[in-house]
Design an enzyme around this catalytic site. Sequence first.
Site, PDB file in Angstrom:
ATOM      1  N   GLU A 441      77.376  37.273  67.291  1.00 52.42           N
ATOM      2  CA  GLU A 441      78.119  38.511  67.113  1.00 52.42           C
ATOM      3  C   GLU A 441      77.783  39.112  65.748  1.00 52.42           C
ATOM      4  OE1 GLU A 441      82.067  37.300  66.468  1.00 52.42           O
ATOM      5  OE2 GLU A 441      82.793  39.285  65.934  1.00 52.42           O
ATOM      6  N   ASP A 514      82.732  34.626  65.705  1.00 51.94           N
ATOM      7  CA  ASP A 514      83.698  34.305  64.660  1.00 51.94           C
ATOM      8  C   ASP A 514      84.928  33.628  65.240  1.00 51.94           C
ATOM      9  OD1 ASP A 514      82.266  35.229  62.586  1.00 51.94           O
ATOM     10  OD2 ASP A 514      83.165  37.234  62.551  1.00 51.94           O
ATOM     11  N   ASP A 516      87.853  34.451  64.718  1.00 47.67           N
ATOM     12  CA  ASP A 516      89.024  35.335  64.638  1.00 47.67           C
ATOM     13  C   ASP A 516      89.266  36.025  65.987  1.00 47.67           C
ATOM     14  OD1 ASP A 516      86.993  37.074  64.855  1.00 47.67           O
ATOM     15  OD2 ASP A 516      87.248  38.012  62.886  1.00 47.67           O
ATOM     16  N   ASP A 518      88.720  39.130  67.057  1.00 49.92           N
ATOM     17  CA  ASP A 518      87.584  39.880  67.593  1.00 49.92           C
ATOM     18  C   ASP A 518      86.543  38.944  68.182  1.00 49.92           C
ATOM     19  OD1 ASP A 518      88.568  42.302  67.102  1.00 49.92           O
ATOM     20  OD2 ASP A 518      87.267  42.787  65.377  1.00 49.92           O
TER      21      ASP A 518
END
Length: 649
Positions: A441, A514, A516, A518
Amino acid sequence: MVEFEYAEAPSYLLNPKESTPSAYDAKAIQVLEGLEAVRRRPGMYIGSTDNRGLHHLIYEIVDNSIDEALAGYCDRIEVTLHADGSASVADNGRGIPVDIMKDRGKPALEVVLTLLHAGGKFGGGGYKVSGGLHGVGLSVVNALSEKLEVRVMRHGKEYFQEYRRGKPVTDLKAVGKADTTGTYVRFMPDSQIFEEPGWQWDIVAHRLRELAFLNKGVTIVLRDEKRDLTYTFYFEGGIVAFVKHLNRDKGVVNLRPMYAEREIEGTTIEVALQYNQGFAETVLAFANNIDTVEGGSHVTGFRSALTSVLNKYARKAGLVREQDPNLAGDDVREGLTAVISVKLREPQFEGQTKTKLGNSEVRGQVETVFSDAYTQYLEENPPDARRIIEKCLVAARAREAAKRARDLVQRKSLLESATLPGKLADCSERDPSLCEIYIVEGDSAGGSAKQGRDRRFQAILPLRGKILNVEKAREDKILTSEQIRNLITALGTGVGEKFDITKLRYHRVIVMTDADVDGSHIRTLLLTFFFRYMPQVISAHNLYIAHPPLYKIQRGKEVSYAYTEEQKNRKLAQMTGKPEVSRYKGLGEMNPDQLWSTTMNPENRMLMRVEVEDTVEADKIFDILMGNEVDPRKHFIQTHAKTVRNLDV
Ligand code: 0RA
């Protein structure tokens, strides 16, 4: 459910009278040998000794109760997961016969519980249909139980007997009065046999719910003693309720499901069908309550009737003009949810996992029953019929558009001489079994990955921003989006009809995002894409998720990483002095070296392989998470926050 064959016949079947002094002794020996065989090779009877095999024990007993229900004598079954690790199944059937069998000198009940294949002896035309290895179940469960107690209510009395590892430790005796009839079996799985202790509510509930759908009018209760939880499954509508359940969070196209039920030549056939506004097809087919995941004659009969009935009706009603082409099979399957259930006397199960129905006569039977009922349904419900046909026509148009888009992608990639996307940093190795591709990503993390990788066998494909949500978009849109096209070209497999897993250029496809919100969203989008468009990549075990560390722990020059909260705590507890702990938020925070050593180096990285165990459930989850309707999604995320996280594993 899967049926299992004997790889070798039990010895007593081969040599019923082998050199033993008396017939009575011979029978006693046969029993012991039979149960011993089960204990020696349990996998042959219940598939495995892991969690799946363990749960099979409950299903074996429940199947017997279901048979009693199918014979018309039982309408309530109660399963209890006891606090001590045992489980029990109670039903209100006729009760297993307790009278002495002349040829064996023992109560029928004891014979049923100790002799493999004893069930057949009681068949006697009593049971019309039967699921599983009827009658084998109880003795197999008995052989694999540390302790088993059975209670039978019959002739106004309650009878009781107890067993240890398949052998009776008491005689069968009447212990009291009874004003009902029924059978109660409680057993403790043998810890010498089963690796993983513990019942799993969800697994049991799933199967019992399914059985309640498939056998309408039967009440099935599930209790968890430890958690003081009780669930009752009862569906008056049977498989109509099943279809509504499968469509529950999707907009439906025809409000009232179509339903057919008829008996032909001793085979009972039921079909229920309802379209939803999604694109996926869900056709579940059962034979004698066994989930025939490999399909078979009943599914073939259903499919051939489906397309022809719709085409005939569409032309007759003027919804498709004379000069237009017929609706294709793919068009009439979009958004289709159907349940097919057949019950027959001598089911033949074929295929790799014995989950394909072989009986050839069933094909025509299902075709006739479904064809008649569906035609009548369409004629009697013109508004629903019109909505269904219109849905199919939209699918046909989309299929045309998708085909054009696909051809374009294919032609383009040919023209551009199989050009790999410019973003791809390929590896030098050409043997796919040695190659890996990281789908990363963001451009910055992609940059670090490119620098940190071992370029001999690791390729990097950076994705910019979010990819299209494939649950929401139509196929032609998806296939022409740049991100997805890059992905497909990089993998080399093509897509759709031309998909070819043997062309996969990397045997490890690794999603690296990641840690997180997103990142997890992008990961779910990618997983959804694979699940919908390249499920073979998942089933061939080629899809992985990279697991970057959560923490960096530093003391002086000494650096280490922790991948889980627990690991961090363990490491901190072992350390003397005060280390510096920092939490990684994104891949971008790591320099190329760190990314290599923590997340990409095969020697110490952590990878998770993506597996889909239950396609129906996965289908539902993806649809809820990524589909159009917002409310169910909210609800799902609120109530299943934990499960959602597990979905990524
Ligand atoms: C053999 C014969 C009959 C019933 C059963 C077995 C039977 C087995 C199980 C196992 C669990 N629940 C069960 N209920 C019944 C028929 C007996 C008769 O003819 O009355």
